[in-house]
Design an enzyme around this catalytic site. Sequence first.
Site, PDB file in Angstrom:
ATOM      1  CB  SER A   1      -0.939  -0.021   1.215  1.00 39.71           C
ATOM      2  OG  SER A   1      -1.945   0.947   1.087  1.00 39.71           O
ATOM      3  CG  ASN A   2      -0.344   4.649  -1.358  1.00 44.77           C
ATOM      4  OD1 ASN A   2      -0.989   5.458  -0.701  1.00 44.77           O
ATOM      5  ND2 ASN A   2      -0.852   4.014  -2.400  1.00 44.77           N
ATOM      6  NE  ARG A   3       4.408   8.824   4.320  1.00 43.97           N
ATOM      7  CZ  ARG A   3       5.158   9.921   4.202  1.00 43.97           C
ATOM      8  NH1 ARG A   3       6.196   9.925   3.393  1.00 43.97           N
ATOM      9  NH2 ARG A   3       4.859  11.012   4.877  1.00 43.97           N
ATOM     10  CB  SER A   4      -2.935   7.860   0.236  1.00 46.47           C
ATOM     11  OG  SER A   4      -4.170   8.539   0.226  1.00 46.47           O
TER      12      SER A   4
ATOM     13  CB  ALA B   1      -2.409   7.349  -3.276  1.00 46.13           C
TER      14      ALA B   1
END
Length: 210
Positions: free
Chosen positions: A21-24, A88
């Site tokens: 996943s990512n930091r959004s 994101a």
Amino acid sequence: MKFLITAGPTREPIDPVRYISNRSSGKMGYAIAQAALDAGHEVVLISGPVALPAPARAQLVRVTTADEMYDAVHANLGGIDIAVLCAAVADFKPAVFVARKIKKSAGIPMIELVPTRDILASLGALPEKKFLLAGFAAETDDLEKNAREKLEKKRCDVVVANDVSAPGLGFESDENELTIFLPDQPGRVLPRGSKSDIAKVLVKILCAAQ
Ligand code: CTP
């Protein structure tokens, strides 16, 4: 007007307990949804997993993966006037989902990645698109050049760019600074401010451009 907004990250499962996943945080997309609702518009909010309360009066569609977000967006295009793709979305996902937890004792796993489908580009490619299409660009360098390339490549009407290298702005933050690019117009800077104040101005600009 009717808005469709995507927000938050997506999660791409590796096995039953792990994902990419990512930091959004979803804060910008949720702020745009709230600003549109406050201005009296209708909102379909398609959201990846976030820790934010659902904006009252939005039609909230919760998804987890990029594939689910793609399908939810395409299933909710009916009657929309403005699409704002703020999520994101993960650019890559594991080629296979391993149904049983990968054990450490089996050694370091090699995880093959494949690209996800680009939701924004898929809307830009629709033959008879009747809505205004706004994409986001998160850049660390050459903001204007990259944003204008995205306008053309993904055939959007508007690209909203943010400089994710600036300290205290962007991901996870309550503040942001955005530059809005439309074809054949100089970039318009929305100076540093709360995501909620910036979202109000952005909603006005998008409605005027529709
Ligand atoms: N996007 C999407 N579907 C994807 C990937 C991205 O809809 N599978 C959308 C995002 O919601 C955003 C825009 O495309 O509106 C971002 O484009 P992207 O090419 O991912 O830009 P960056 O993340 O800035 O990546 P890069 O700099 O690598 O091009």
